[in-house]
Design an enzyme around this catalytic site. Structure first.
Site, PDB file in Angstrom:
ATOM      1  CB  CYS A 128     -14.123 -43.805  23.420  1.00  0.00           C
ATOM      2  SG  CYS A 128     -14.628 -44.220  25.107  1.00  0.00           S
TER       3      CYS A 128
ATOM      4  CD  GLU B 126     -18.117 -45.535  17.702  1.00  0.00           C
ATOM      5  OE1 GLU B 126     -17.897 -44.317  17.595  1.00  0.00           O
ATOM      6  OE2 GLU B 126     -17.728 -46.205  18.683  1.00  0.00           O
TER       7      GLU B 126
ATOM      8  CG  HIS C  10     -18.480 -44.473  21.658  1.00  0.00           C
ATOM      9  ND1 HIS C  10     -17.474 -45.291  21.233  1.00  0.00           N
ATOM     10  CD2 HIS C  10     -18.373 -44.429  23.010  1.00  0.00           C
ATOM     11  CE1 HIS C  10     -16.783 -45.741  22.272  1.00  0.00           C
ATOM     12  NE2 HIS C  10     -17.316 -45.233  23.362  1.00  0.00           N
TER      13      HIS C  10
END
Lengths: 270, 205
Positions: free
Chosen positions: B83, B188, B186
């Site tokens: 990001c 994650e 993202h």
């Protein structure tokens, strides 16, 4: 294509998830970490956790709990409740949240939204707006878990928070909360029309059709609910399936089968 | 020997989320803001959520720019930017003014150009179109959905763009140049698909 999001909203009272009915009555449900683990694997697109006692009791966010909940939360995690300073935002994010939801403090000191957005990026700052019809029949924003009137009109307040730097709005109808009557579509429509940032609709979902209405009639970019996800088996999967059937683009995990079952009018498996 | 993963802590963003994802994959990670720790890093992750200018300021204040550049550009350790951590490696950004970046990748960060019906920030799960042969996206199914939350994106040489997404126009979703990998989305926070991206990245390390 960007998908419409389905979001369970977990209402945290002390350290338990509760069912909320019109912000007045609260019934205990269970532990948040268990709920989060299930939801993540049941295809929800994001999780919102609101600690409803924090502002009311003048308490700071519970960082230990947030860290625990974040451990297994592999979808975006928004945390609200008791966030009133930049270091609160920093601490909550460091504990494992991805976004924060600001409600009472946004009304008390609107520049807090701007400071938060400047430091953490506007995408990190969700402003939560709780609204209901007041005694004269007009929509009004309430803070402090729905207890305190503000004199603010939801659409005007939404425009204001957008101009101050909010990245998203979580809009909850207090009147519909826990009633299972569906979203307050007039309220949602009014707010989605007023702003160009995404709006998450919340409050009142009782059937899977209500999710569809929130998007199609309300114009929301994401649909949130609390109780239906806690009390209806396989609810998130059924909700996604209903949205898909209605032609609404949603994220479907390859691990879950979305066809081959029937649901009744309440959204239960039959 | 398993290589140590170092997540750069420069006061911006969802470090714990990134750490939790690697821990879930069974890897131990170091979260650090010390140049000494970064000097020893085998793999560097630069996460980030927030504003570009503030982020560069923090990296500068922590004296991390030189050591990061040394490790990534000269030692060529595997690097993953996420990001804002992707945007920072560009020459510059137009977010809230004009700011110089780390200049590891020729390019600049610009606001997403989309018709007004496309709300900004671009928040949510979006599909990406992947360039053939991109290792980061190995073993991903048909539906390549990832979680995005941003208003700005990287404008750079098409050759290094590995995936794009559509939001009122083409938006850069990930890039790769040698040892440098970066995603606008993202991983994650992108559930199973995101974990696969991280696993694929770790396999290369």
């Amino acid at each position: 294509m960007l998908k419409y999001r389905l979001i369970p909203c977990l209402i945290l009272k002390d350290d338990l998830i509760v069912q909320s009915i019109q912000f007045k009555r609260y019934l205990p449900i269970g532990k948040a970490e268990v709920a989060i683990e299930f939801f993540v694997n049941w295809d929800v697109d994001e999780i919102v956790l609101l600690d409803i006692n924090a502002s009311r009791k003048g308490r700071k966010p519970r960082l230990d709990l947030i860290a625990l909940y974040a451990e297994e939360c592999f979808v975006p995690f928004t945390v609200g409740g008791g966030i009133s300073t930049l270091s609160d935002i920093r601490n909550v994010i460091r504990a494992g949240a991805d976004k924060v939801s600001i409600n009472t403090e946004a009304v008390r000191s609107p520049h807090f939204i701007t400071e938060g957005a400047k430091t953490f990026g506007c995408q990190c700052i969700t402003v939560s707006i709780d609204a209901k019809k007041n005694s004269s029949g007009d929509y009004e924003v309430f803070v402090n878990s729905g207890k305190e009137s503000t004199g603010l009109h939801p659409a005007e307040w939404a425009q204001k928070v957008q101009s101050l730097g909010a990245g998203e709005i979580l809009l909850t109808s207090i009147d519909r909360d826990g009633t299972k009557q569906g979203y307050d579509l007039d309220l949602i429509h009014m707010v989605t029309d007023a702003v160009t940032i995404p709006v998450v609709a919340c409050g009142g979902v009782g059937t899977m059709d209500h999710f569809i209405q929130g998007i199609v009639d309300g114009g929301a970019q994401a649909v949130a609910a609390a109780n239906i996800f806690q009390y209806t088996e396989h609810s998130t999967i059924i909700a996604k399936s209903a949205l898909k059937k209605a032609g609404i683009p949603v994220r479907l995990s390859s691990q879950v089968k979305y066809e081959g079952f029937n649901i009744d009018e309440k959204g239960r498996l039959i | 020997m398993t290589r140590s993963i170092t997540i750069v802590d420069y006061g911006m963003g969802n470090l714990s989320s990134v750490k939790n994802a690697f821990v879930h994959l069974g890897r131990s990670v170091t979260l650090t803001s010390s140049a000494e720790d970064i000097k020893r890093a085998d793999v560097i992750i630069l996460p980030g959520v927030g504003a570009f200018g503030e982020a560069m300021q923090n990296l500068q204040a922590l004296n991390l720019i030189d050591i990061l550049t040394e490790k990534v550009m000269h030692e060529k350790v595997p690097f993953l930017g996420i990001c804002l951590g992707m945007q920072l490696i560009a020459d510059s950004s137009e977010e809230n003014g004009f700011f110089h970046g780390l200049k590891w990748i020729e390019g600049n960060v610009r606001k997403i150009k989309a018709p007004q019906s496309f709300r900004l920030p671009h928040i949510g799960w979006n599909n990406v179109t992947v360039k053939e042969g991109s290792i980061l996206f190995n073993d991903l199914g048909e539906d390549k959905n990832f979680y995005f939350v941003h208003s700005f994106h990287m404008n750079c040489d098409k050759d290094i763009i590995e995936s794009t997404t559509e939001y009122g126009g083409e938006v850069t979703a990930s890039i790769r140049k040698d040892n440098i990998f970066a995603t606008q989305f993202h991983p994650e926070k992108s559930h199973v698909n995101g974990m696969k991206i991280l696993q694929n990245f770790l396999r290369l390390c």
